[in-house]
Write an enzyme that holds these catalytic residues in place. Structure first.
Site, PDB file in Angstrom:
ATOM      1  CB  CYS A 142      -5.514 -33.530  -6.618  1.00  8.38           C
ATOM      2  SG  CYS A 142      -5.539 -34.274  -5.185  1.00  8.38           S
TER       3      CYS A 142
ATOM      4  N   GLY B 278      -5.302 -39.791 -10.073  1.00  6.01           N
ATOM      5  CA  GLY B 278      -4.594 -39.309 -11.296  1.00  6.01           C
ATOM      6  C   GLY B 278      -5.561 -38.327 -11.944  1.00  6.01           C
TER       7      GLY B 278
ATOM      8  N   PRO C   8       2.370 -48.729  -9.899  1.00  3.01           N
ATOM      9  CG  PRO C   8       4.611 -48.700  -8.942  1.00  3.01           C
ATOM     10  CD  PRO C   8       3.343 -49.381  -9.324  1.00  3.01           C
ATOM     11  CB  ALA C   9       3.240 -42.912 -11.638  1.00  4.61           C
TER      12      ALA C   9
ATOM     13  CD  GLU D 205      -9.812 -39.628  -3.796  1.00  7.73           C
ATOM     14  OE1 GLU D 205     -10.627 -39.997  -3.081  1.00  7.73           O
ATOM     15  OE2 GLU D 205     -10.028 -38.334  -3.712  1.00  7.73           O
TER      16      GLU D 205
ATOM     17  CD  GLU E  45      -5.347 -30.747 -11.004  1.00  9.83           C
ATOM     18  OE1 GLU E  45      -5.417 -31.494 -11.858  1.00  9.83           O
ATOM     19  OE2 GLU E  45      -5.663 -30.737  -9.917  1.00  9.83           O
TER      20      GLU E  45
ATOM     21  CD1 TRP F 259       2.995 -38.349 -12.528  1.00 11.22           C
ATOM     22  CD2 TRP F 259       3.991 -36.604 -11.198  1.00 11.22           C
ATOM     23  NE1 TRP F 259       2.414 -37.157 -12.619  1.00 11.22           N
ATOM     24  CE2 TRP F 259       3.024 -36.111 -11.562  1.00 11.22           C
ATOM     25  CE3 TRP F 259       4.515 -35.958  -9.841  1.00 11.22           C
ATOM     26  CZ2 TRP F 259       2.817 -34.752 -11.915  1.00 11.22           C
ATOM     27  CZ3 TRP F 259       4.181 -34.715  -9.984  1.00 11.22           C
ATOM     28  CH2 TRP F 259       3.448 -34.102 -11.006  1.00 11.22           C
ATOM     29  CG  ASN F 260       0.950 -36.199  -7.194  1.00 11.92           C
ATOM     30  OD1 ASN F 260       0.603 -37.499  -7.045  1.00 11.92           O
ATOM     31  ND2 ASN F 260      -0.089 -35.133  -6.802  1.00 11.92           N
TER      32      ASN F 260
ATOM     33  CD  GLU G  78      -8.073 -42.796  -1.899  1.00 11.49           C
ATOM     34  OE1 GLU G  78      -7.287 -41.856  -1.860  1.00 11.49           O
ATOM     35  OE2 GLU G  78      -8.063 -43.851  -2.729  1.00 11.49           O
TER      36      GLU G  78
HETATM   37  N1  LIG Z   1      -5.990 -36.089  -8.222  1.00 14.68           N
HETATM   38  C1  LIG Z   1      -4.917 -36.266  -8.158  1.00 14.68           C
HETATM   39  O1  LIG Z   1      -4.249 -36.557  -6.814  1.00 14.68           O
HETATM   40  C2  LIG Z   1      -3.880 -36.086  -9.081  1.00 14.68           C
HETATM   41  C3  LIG Z   1      -4.293 -35.512 -10.249  1.00 14.68           C
HETATM   42  N2  LIG Z   1      -3.425 -35.515 -11.420  1.00 14.68           N
HETATM   43  C4  LIG Z   1      -3.872 -34.502 -12.434  1.00 14.68           C
HETATM   44  O2  LIG Z   1      -3.219 -35.580 -13.782  1.00 14.68           O
HETATM   45  C5  LIG Z   1      -2.636 -34.566 -14.525  1.00 14.68           C
HETATM   46  C6  LIG Z   1      -1.677 -35.122 -15.297  1.00 14.68           C
HETATM   47  O3  LIG Z   1      -0.851 -35.780 -14.290  1.00 14.68           O
HETATM   48  P1  LIG Z   1      -0.283 -37.403 -14.539  1.00 14.68           P
HETATM   49  O4  LIG Z   1       0.383 -37.620 -13.614  1.00 14.68           O
HETATM   50  O5  LIG Z   1      -0.041 -37.324 -15.958  1.00 14.68           O
HETATM   51  O6  LIG Z   1      -1.679 -37.963 -14.267  1.00 14.68           O
HETATM   52  P2  LIG Z   1      -2.174 -39.463 -15.134  1.00 14.68           P
HETATM   53  O7  LIG Z   1      -3.656 -39.289 -14.795  1.00 14.68           O
HETATM   54  O8  LIG Z   1      -1.717 -39.299 -16.527  1.00 14.68           O
HETATM   55  O9  LIG Z   1      -1.410 -40.386 -14.313  1.00 14.68           O
HETATM   56  C7  LIG Z   1      -1.677 -41.010 -13.413  1.00 14.68           C
HETATM   57  C8  LIG Z   1      -1.617 -42.565 -13.197  1.00 14.68           C
HETATM   58  O10 LIG Z   1      -2.250 -43.140 -14.379  1.00 14.68           O
HETATM   59  C9  LIG Z   1      -1.469 -43.821 -15.305  1.00 14.68           C
HETATM   60  N3  LIG Z   1      -2.108 -43.623 -16.636  1.00 14.68           N
HETATM   61  C10 LIG Z   1      -1.990 -42.834 -17.543  1.00 14.68           C
HETATM   62  N4  LIG Z   1      -2.626 -43.141 -18.560  1.00 14.68           N
HETATM   63  C11 LIG Z   1      -3.390 -44.326 -18.119  1.00 14.68           C
HETATM   64  C12 LIG Z   1      -4.375 -45.161 -19.067  1.00 14.68           C
HETATM   65  N5  LIG Z   1      -4.753 -44.991 -19.980  1.00 14.68           N
HETATM   66  N6  LIG Z   1      -4.992 -46.273 -18.315  1.00 14.68           N
HETATM   67  C13 LIG Z   1      -4.420 -46.503 -17.054  1.00 14.68           C
HETATM   68  N7  LIG Z   1      -3.647 -45.857 -16.442  1.00 14.68           N
HETATM   69  C14 LIG Z   1      -2.996 -44.737 -16.746  1.00 14.68           C
HETATM   70  C15 LIG Z   1      -0.361 -43.121 -15.170  1.00 14.68           C
HETATM   71  O11 LIG Z   1       0.759 -43.838 -15.471  1.00 14.68           O
HETATM   72  P3  LIG Z   1       2.211 -43.345 -16.129  1.00 14.68           P
HETATM   73  O12 LIG Z   1       2.619 -42.143 -15.259  1.00 14.68           O
HETATM   74  O13 LIG Z   1       3.201 -44.265 -15.854  1.00 14.68           O
HETATM   75  O14 LIG Z   1       2.051 -43.134 -17.463  1.00 14.68           O
HETATM   76  C16 LIG Z   1      -0.146 -42.841 -13.799  1.00 14.68           C
HETATM   77  O15 LIG Z   1       0.264 -43.778 -13.053  1.00 14.68           O
HETATM   78  C17 LIG Z   1      -2.065 -33.452 -13.575  1.00 14.68           C
HETATM   79  O16 LIG Z   1      -1.837 -32.166 -14.161  1.00 14.68           O
HETATM   80  C18 LIG Z   1      -3.282 -33.283 -12.557  1.00 14.68           C
HETATM   81  O17 LIG Z   1      -4.135 -32.390 -13.034  1.00 14.68           O
HETATM   82  C19 LIG Z   1      -2.138 -35.990 -11.128  1.00 14.68           C
HETATM   83  C20 LIG Z   1      -1.663 -36.697 -10.186  1.00 14.68           C
HETATM   84  C21 LIG Z   1      -2.400 -36.763  -9.020  1.00 14.68           C
HETATM   85  O1  LIG Z   2      -2.796 -36.539  -4.975  1.00 17.83           O
HETATM   86  C1  LIG Z   2      -2.850 -35.797  -4.358  1.00 17.83           C
HETATM   87  O2  LIG Z   2      -2.431 -34.536  -4.996  1.00 17.83           O
HETATM   88  C2  LIG Z   2      -2.773 -36.064  -2.779  1.00 17.83           C
HETATM   89  O3  LIG Z   2      -4.152 -36.585  -2.575  1.00 17.83           O
HETATM   90  C3  LIG Z   2      -2.668 -34.662  -2.225  1.00 17.83           C
HETATM   91  S1  LIG Z   2      -2.771 -34.921  -0.473  1.00 17.83           S
HETATM   92  O4  LIG Z   2      -3.312 -36.106  -0.054  1.00 17.83           O
HETATM   93  O5  LIG Z   2      -1.368 -34.925  -0.064  1.00 17.83           O
HETATM   94  O6  LIG Z   2      -3.246 -33.670   0.052  1.00 17.83           O
END
Ligand SMILES: NC(=O)C1=CN([C@@H]2O[C@H](COP(=O)(O)OP(=O)(O)OC[C@H]3O[C@@H](n4cnc5c(N)ncnc54)[C@H](OP(=O)(O)O)[C@@H]3O)[C@@H](O)[C@H]2O)C=CC1
Ligand SMILES: O=C(O)[C@H](O)CS(=O)(=O)O
Length: 481
Positions: free
Chosen positions: A288, A232, A179-180, A254, A383, A154-155, A460
């Site tokens: 992230c 995520g 998507p989320a 990622e 985090e 979602w971010n 990426e």
């Molecule tokens: N590396 C990065 O860029 C990111 C890291 N994060 C990290 O994740 C933490 C939680 O954020 P959050 O958005 O809840 O991240 P999540 O990993 O929970 O969600 C990311 C995506 O995965 C989906 N998802 C959740 N559970 C499952 C599953 N069991 N199987 C398949 N897909 C799934 C979510 O769906 P839905 O949201 O619809 O439930 C969403 O679309 C943050 O605090 C941060 O630490 C989060 C976002 C980006």
């Molecule tokens: O998921 C994220 O947080 C993004 O990868 C961060 S960035 O690409 O905008 O730095």
């Protein structure tokens, strides 16, 4: 939403080049106001199976196009996204909460990947290798992996899809994006423009839904899906890897981060404050690659604390649609709870609030500076994904490298220093996939984005970004006389 082009606000799924509803819908709400802004088709597993079938049927013809033909469609998609930047930014701001200016910035950032990989599509070069025997000739081809399943967070609801779909389509793959649940509208708007750009049916599919786990299970189990690409949490990345093992699914992941931000005695403090503000508070700390812990060397600790405190006090939380607002809401109650948990834990271990520290109305939270945070505090080990800047004092370079690397994560790290030898020593010693040196903003389409350790697999963006969507094929031609 006061959109110029209201057709961009789409709530149906996009499967095989057609828009379709679903048996049920789920609400998308504006996190700043709590108002429902759309009711979106809640795709069932059967819908996702049909999207995967469509992608599988479309992929060979898409791959058979020349790189130039794929590039032309991607370029048109880029042009359409830039032309619709204001509307796409407004949709993104409404569903995710980031300030409008930042949301428009994300549209440009996401589009930059489509522009970049439109160019890369023409340059999927193979190799020839001198034969190992007189009659042998060796050629190495690069071919698209096939159908790609994507699950995105979602971010960054536009850029995280663009950063994946662009190299995939450039390479000749087809794509199913889930998507989320919180932010599907940006992805659906991208599909509206993909259709207008002339994307063939089935090449790009968007399946919004409210039950992520079942979609992930289907994508991981379906033999027609060649690869999963995910952004995520590390927790979910681990689930997907386990689920993909049965069919040896290729994975690009990622995942979570825990970025150290280090200020050495010889740093330019004003530059370090500017960098810390970007690295910590971009997207309200919900990225992230955010600076999750800020290490400041003894000699500049007090001066840096004062300067950073003054800068943080200049931030203005509020509704992202309002002028002057610099920080939006946190995405939901769970995000607020995590921020509050990290704050109270740090305070219980001796940290001090220098500025901020209070929850505001709704899911808004004051941008917060904590001093004297112990290395054992949760905020320096997990985090936070929110607007808390924890300062941790250190004495020596060796000490701070050990602290910085004492984590299972390794996505991004940042440091400010001017001594050239120190810059090279620290850059080589820090265990992350990306390092910002005298800058707090490293994300760009031209460079390889990705992490080491439990922050993910693959890269990426950049010329390296195509590799994750290509397979090498080795041809050994014998009998040449
Ligand atoms: N590396 C990065 O860029 C990111 C890291 N994060 C990290 O994740 C933490 C939680 O954020 P959050 O958005 O809840 O991240 P999540 O990993 O929970 O969600 C990311 C995506 O995965 C989906 N998802 C959740 N559970 C499952 C599953 N069991 N199987 C398949 N897909 C799934 C979510 O769906 P839905 O949201 O619809 O439930 C969403 O679309 C943050 O605090 C941060 O630490 C989060 C976002 C980006
Ligand atoms: O998921 C994220 O947080 C993004 O990868 C961060 S960035 O690409 O905008 O730095």
């Amino acid at each position: 939403m006061n959109l110029k082009d209201k057709s961009l606000l789409e709530s149906r799924a996009f499967i095989n080049g057609a828009w379709r509803g679903a048996a049920t819908t789920f609400d998308v709400t504006n996190p700043a106001t709590g108002e429902v802004i759309a009711q979106v088709a809640d795709c069932a597993v059967e819908d996702v199976k049909q999207a995967i079938d469509a992608a599988h049927s479309a992929q060979k013809a898409w791959a058979a196009k020349t790189g130039k033909e794929r590039a032309a469609i991607l370029r048109r998609w880029f042009d359409l996204m830039i032309a619709a930047q204001d509307d796409l930014g407004m949709i993104l701001c409404a569903e995710m909460g980031k300030p409008l200016a930042e949301a428009k910035g994300e549209i440009a950032y996401g589009a930059s990947f489509i522009e970049w990989f439109a160019e890369e599509a023409k340059r999927v070069y193979g190799d020839t290798i001198p034969g190992h025997q007189p009659d042998k000739r060796i050629v190495v081809l690069k071919q698209p992996v096939g159908v790609v399943g994507a699950i995105t967070p979602w971010n960054f609801p536009n850029a995280m899809i663009a950063r994946k779909v662009a190299p995939a389509l450039a390479a000749g793959c087809s794509f199913v994006a889930r998507p989320a649940e919180l932010t599907p509208l940006s992805a659906l708007a991208m599909a509206v423009l993909a259709e207008r750009a002339g994307m063939p049916a089935g090449v790009f599919n968007v399946v919004p839904n409210s039950r992520a786990a079942e979609i992930g299970q289907e994508m991981c189990a379906n033999p027609k899906v060649a690869k999963i690409t995910f952004t995520g949490s590390t927790r979910v990345g681990q689930i997907l890897m386990r689920q993909g093992a049965d069919t040896i699914k290729k994975m690009s992941l990622e995942l979570g981060g825990n970025a150290p931000f280090i200020v050495f005695d010889d740093a330019d403090l004003d530059a370090a404050v500017e960098g810390a503000m970007i690295a910590k508070f971009r997207n309200n700390g919900q990225t992230c690659v955010c600076a999750n812990r800020i290490y400041v060397q003894d000699g500049v600790y007090d001066a840096f604390t004062d300067k950073l405190s003054a800068a943080i006090k200049g931030l203005m939380p509020g509704n992202g649609m309002d002028k002057g607002v610099t920080s939006g809401p946190l995405i939901n109650e769970a995000a607020v709870s995590k921020v509050q948990e990290h704050l109270s834990d740090a305070l219980s271990k001796g940290a001090r609030v220098i500025t901020g520290g209070n929850r505001l109305e709704g899911t808004f939270f004051e941008p917060t500076l904590l001093a004297d945070v112990p290395a054992s505090a949760k905020v320096s080990r997990e985090e936070t994904f929110g607007p808390i800047a924890p300062l941790i004092r250190f004495e020596t370079e060796d000490e701070v490298i050990a602290l910085a690397n004492d984590t299972e994560f390794g996505l991004a790290g940042y440091f400010y220093a001017n001594d050239l030898s120190r810059v090279w020593r620290v850059a080589e010693a820090i265990e992350t996939g990306m390092v910002g040196i005298n800058t707090g903003l490293i994300s760009t389409e031209v460079a390889p984005f990705g992490g080491v350790k439990q922050s993910g697999l693959g890269r990426e963006g950049s010329k390296f970004g195509m590799d994750d969507y290509l397979e090498l094929k080795y041809l050994c031609i014998g009998g040449i006389r």
